[in-house]
Design an enzyme around this catalytic site. Structure first.
Site, PDB file in Angstrom:
ATOM      1  N   HIS A 115       0.873  -1.176   0.000  1.00  0.00           N
ATOM      2  CA  HIS A 115       0.000   0.000   0.000  1.00  0.00           C
ATOM      3  C   HIS A 115       0.918   1.235   0.000  1.00  0.00           C
ATOM      4  CE1 HIS A 115      -2.700   2.969   1.926  1.00  0.00           C
ATOM      5  NE2 HIS A 115      -3.697   2.208   1.543  1.00  0.00           N
ATOM      6  N   ASP A 192       2.944  -4.562   8.064  1.00  0.00           N
ATOM      7  CA  ASP A 192       1.736  -3.768   7.860  1.00  0.00           C
ATOM      8  C   ASP A 192       0.567  -4.755   7.936  1.00  0.00           C
ATOM      9  OD1 ASP A 192      -0.500  -2.551   6.874  1.00  0.00           O
ATOM     10  OD2 ASP A 192       0.447  -1.708   5.085  1.00  0.00           O
ATOM     11  N   GLN A 195      -4.713  -5.137   6.923  1.00  0.00           N
ATOM     12  CA  GLN A 195      -5.754  -6.047   6.414  1.00  0.00           C
ATOM     13  C   GLN A 195      -5.738  -7.389   7.134  1.00  0.00           C
ATOM     14  OE1 GLN A 195      -8.030  -5.008   4.434  1.00  0.00           O
ATOM     15  NE2 GLN A 195      -7.110  -3.121   3.640  1.00  0.00           N
ATOM     16  N   LYS A 218     -10.655  -0.814  10.479  1.00  0.00           N
ATOM     17  CA  LYS A 218     -10.818  -1.987   9.602  1.00  0.00           C
ATOM     18  C   LYS A 218     -11.235  -3.221  10.393  1.00  0.00           C
ATOM     19  CE  LYS A 218      -7.404  -0.293   6.280  1.00  0.00           C
ATOM     20  NZ  LYS A 218      -8.202   0.274   5.202  1.00  0.00           N
ATOM     21  N   CYS A 358      -4.925   2.600  -3.513  1.00  0.00           N
ATOM     22  CA  CYS A 358      -3.683   3.085  -2.906  1.00  0.00           C
ATOM     23  C   CYS A 358      -2.544   2.081  -3.110  1.00  0.00           C
ATOM     24  CB  CYS A 358      -3.861   3.397  -1.418  1.00  0.00           C
ATOM     25  SG  CYS A 358      -5.075   4.662  -1.134  1.00  0.00           S
TER      26      CYS A 358
HETATM   27  N1  C6P Z   1      -6.331   0.567   2.844  1.00  0.00           N
HETATM   28  C1  C6P Z   1      -8.120   0.287   1.258  1.00  0.00           C
HETATM   29  O1  C6P Z   1      -9.199   0.616   0.738  1.00  0.00           O
HETATM   30  P1  C6P Z   1      -5.085   3.824   7.082  1.00  0.00           P
HETATM   31  O2  C6P Z   1      -5.631   4.629   5.942  1.00  0.00           O
HETATM   32  O3  C6P Z   1      -3.934   4.510   7.751  1.00  0.00           O
HETATM   33  O4  C6P Z   1      -6.130   3.360   8.031  1.00  0.00           O
HETATM   34  O5  C6P Z   1      -4.532   2.470   6.427  1.00  0.00           O
HETATM   35  C2  C6P Z   1      -3.588   2.503   5.400  1.00  0.00           C
HETATM   36  C3  C6P Z   1      -3.337   1.136   4.863  1.00  0.00           C
HETATM   37  C4  C6P Z   1      -2.087   0.573   5.003  1.00  0.00           C
HETATM   38  N2  C6P Z   1      -1.827  -0.676   4.579  1.00  0.00           N
HETATM   39  C5  C6P Z   1      -2.765  -1.422   3.994  1.00  0.00           C
HETATM   40  C6  C6P Z   1      -2.424  -2.814   3.572  1.00  0.00           C
HETATM   41  C7  C6P Z   1      -4.041  -0.911   3.803  1.00  0.00           C
HETATM   42  O6  C6P Z   1      -4.962  -1.660   3.204  1.00  0.00           O
HETATM   43  C8  C6P Z   1      -4.334   0.405   4.230  1.00  0.00           C
HETATM   44  C9  C6P Z   1      -5.679   1.023   3.981  1.00  0.00           C
HETATM   45  C10 C6P Z   1      -7.663   1.017   2.488  1.00  0.00           C
HETATM   46  O7  C6P Z   1      -7.416  -0.616   0.807  1.00  0.00           O
HETATM   47  C11 C6P Z   1      -7.781   2.496   2.340  1.00  0.00           C
HETATM   48  S1  C6P Z   1      -6.699   3.145   1.139  1.00  0.00           S
END
Ligand code: C6P
Length: 541
Positions: A115, A192, A195, A218, A358
């Site tokens: 991401h 990370d 997910q 999430k 993203c």
């Molecule tokens: N992905 C998606 O629709 P935040 O925005 O900080 O809560 O998470 C960022 C992030 C980082 N790593 C991974 C693997 C992610 O999936 C995400 C967030 C969302 O896929 C929003 S872009």
């Protein structure tokens, strides 16, 4: 789990029962979470770690208890759990604090399925400190190439930072194995888990990762709260990221000393309601059981793989088998832009995400500008998958009421006159005017919509302050491409000054049909491209 716990799911969208399949973007919140946050605001709202009054003591106890609940949830110690605003802040914190010890020439290893949050902070650090970024490639089955990883991770590697579950492919990566590889070369392993934590039981000690980050929203928690786990001995050595109140032990006019863990990394008034909501979400998940959630995720994954593979016009991204794969399905619908697919599914009450999610580098690597993504959580059912498959089948068979030539441009009922405008838009999409490079031009300018991948390059030729010729190239959804065609026609022989003052209403009137708020950007992209092109010509930049 009781579906009634999620009031938001009980509603109709476009006259259909809502089917929420955008859980990778954010999950829905059960009543238990909403009520816990309301209780805080209604009964004991106060700042933490500051007051000596009853409300502050209650808030402090709840806030600290939230740390305990989360620490126990991931198998960490209390001091090892830091609340952040989310995964993104956790990764930025790590890039900032760990980056302080890195030297020019040091290497950071990421993967091709990251991401942006796990790429951009490292790119900035690499530029600043002259470090090298390396990427573990994907295999043809959309998994990490571990043989390549064993070669890419070397003694020069200081940090390996990878996603545990891809937000595009659903691939679950072997974190323990990567930890072994990283540690054998003296590098740290960062995970990370944005997910992964919602779907899998996580034990940070079992994974042997050095750091792990995730977001509360999430996993049924609120937005604006996330978690950074770090091994205590590493956190103790690290520099704080933000500084100010609460993260200090003692401050003089000359210098300061840092508070104990985890507060050393939590500067300022924290997101107290968010922490309480997150703890309620974790407790909610625990009453269902993370093993049960994982098991149900595997069953949905198996079912979705089987069903989606029966739709002829879609190409599924991600591993073809349910092993090491989460319930996240990105796909390409033949000849359709993901934006258009997303809006069509929305008209059937099905919420999905369309775009690059993203993960632009991953999409580029796969030769795509974007994809459509359906992502499931435990409140989804086999029937939801059936409804998705049925809607996709309809798309394929061109049965959708509002589908014209497999592309949809308006989901609202149109007047007779608007129907004519719609035909005109489709004609401009199918037979674009002024598409292609100009042989002679004064300026060319490109704009790109990073949300959906719409891409427009305008070529403008000026003669005495007038647009004597204009053309465009690029690709994207029906609206962006048809508008580019209509606009290039509209501005021929128009004074540049007048083009610069064209408003969105004027461009919308060229289309002549109502455009939903989510699609306005598609329409405005060509206008922005022309106007910035003129500015570029005038300023010479
Ligand atoms: N992905 C998606 O629709 P935040 O925005 O900080 O809560 O998470 C960022 C992030 C980082 N790593 C991974 C693997 C992610 O999936 C995400 C967030 C969302 O896929 C929003 S872009």
């Amino acid at each position: 789990m009781n579906k009634e716990d999620f009031p938001i799911l009980n509603q109709k969208i476009n006259g259909r029962q809502l089917i929420y399949l955008d859980n990778s973007a954010t999950t829905q919140k059960p009543k238990q979470v909403i009520e816990a946050m309301n209780r805080y605001y209604e009964q004991y709202n106060a700042n933490v770690h500051r007051g000596i009054h009853q409300l502050s003591l209650r808030a402090t106890v709840a806030y600290e208890h939230a740390h305990e609940i989360v620490a126990q949830f991931i198998g960490a110690k209390f001091e090892e759990v830091i609340f952040t605003t989310g995964t993104t802040e956790g990764l930025n914190l790590l890039a900032y604090s760990l980056g302080k010890d890195l030297q020019p020439g040091d290497e950071i290893v990421l993967s091709e399925m990251e991401h942006h949050s796990n790429i951009v902070p490292w790119q900035r650090l690499a530029r600043e400190k002259n470090l090298k970024l390396r990427y573990i490639p994907l295999t043809a089955e959309y998994r990490l190439d571990l043989n390549a990883a064993a070669e890419i991770i070397t003694r020069k590697t200081k940090i390996v930072s990878v996603t545990q579950m891809s937000n595009v492919l659903g691939t679950i990566n072997p974190v323990e194995e990567l930890a072994g590889l990283a540690h054998a070369r003296g590098a740290l392993l960062l995970v990370d888990a944005a997910q992964a934590v919602p779907h899998l039981p996580i034990n940070v000690k079992g994974l042997d990762c050095d750091f792990l980050v995730f977001s509360g929203h999430k996993l049924c928690g609120p937005t604006g709260i996330g978690v950074l786990y770090g091994k205590k001995e590493l956190l103790e050595k690290m520099e704080p990221f933000l500084s100010g109140g609460d993260m200090i032990k003692e401050v003089t006019f000359e210098h300061s000393t840092w508070n104990d863990l985890p507060w050393k990394f939590e500067a300022g008034t924290p997101n107290i309601a968010g922490a309480i909501g997150l703890a309620a979400a974790v407790e909610y998940l625990q009453t269902i059981g993370m093993e049960n959630i994982a098991q149900q995720g595997r069953e949905l994954t198996r079912y979705a793989l089987e069903k989606l593979s029966t739709v002829p016009n879609i190409q599924l991204l991600g591993p073809a088998t349910a092993e090491d794969r989460g319930p996240i399905f990105s796909f390409i619908v033949e000849e359709m832009h993901p934006h258009d697919v997303g809006e069509l599914l929305d008209s059937e009450g099905i919420a999905v995400r369309g775009g690059h999610h993203c993960a632009m580098p991953l999409h580029h690597k796969l030769g795509l500008v974007g994809s459509t993504r359906a992502s499931f959580y435990f409140y989804n059912t086999r029937e939801d998958i059936d409804a998705l498959v049925e809607a996709l089948q309809k798309l394929w068979k061109e049965e959708m009421e509002i589908t014209i030539d497999r592309n949809e441009i308006s989901s609202t009922a149109l007047s007779e006159e608007q129907e004519l405008y719609k035909e005109n838009i489709l004609d401009h999409y199918k037979n674009p005017r002024h598409k292609g490079e100009l042989a002679i031009y004064s300026v060319k300018h490109r704009e790109f919509n990073p949300l959906c991948g719409d891409d427009v390059m305008m070529y403008l030729h000026f003669n005495n302050g007038t647009i004597s010729n204009a053309s465009f190239t690029g690709q994207g959804c029906v609206l962006s491409q048809a508008t580019a065609s209509l606009l290039t026609e509209h501005i021929q022989s128009m004074p540049a000054k007048k083009v610069k003052s064209l408003t969105r209403e004027e461009v919308l009137s060229l289309l002549g049909i109502p455009v939903s708020p989510t699609r306005i950007r598609c329409v405005l992209l060509p206008l922005k491209t022309v106007q910035r092109g003129i500015e570029q010509h005038e300023t010479g930049n």
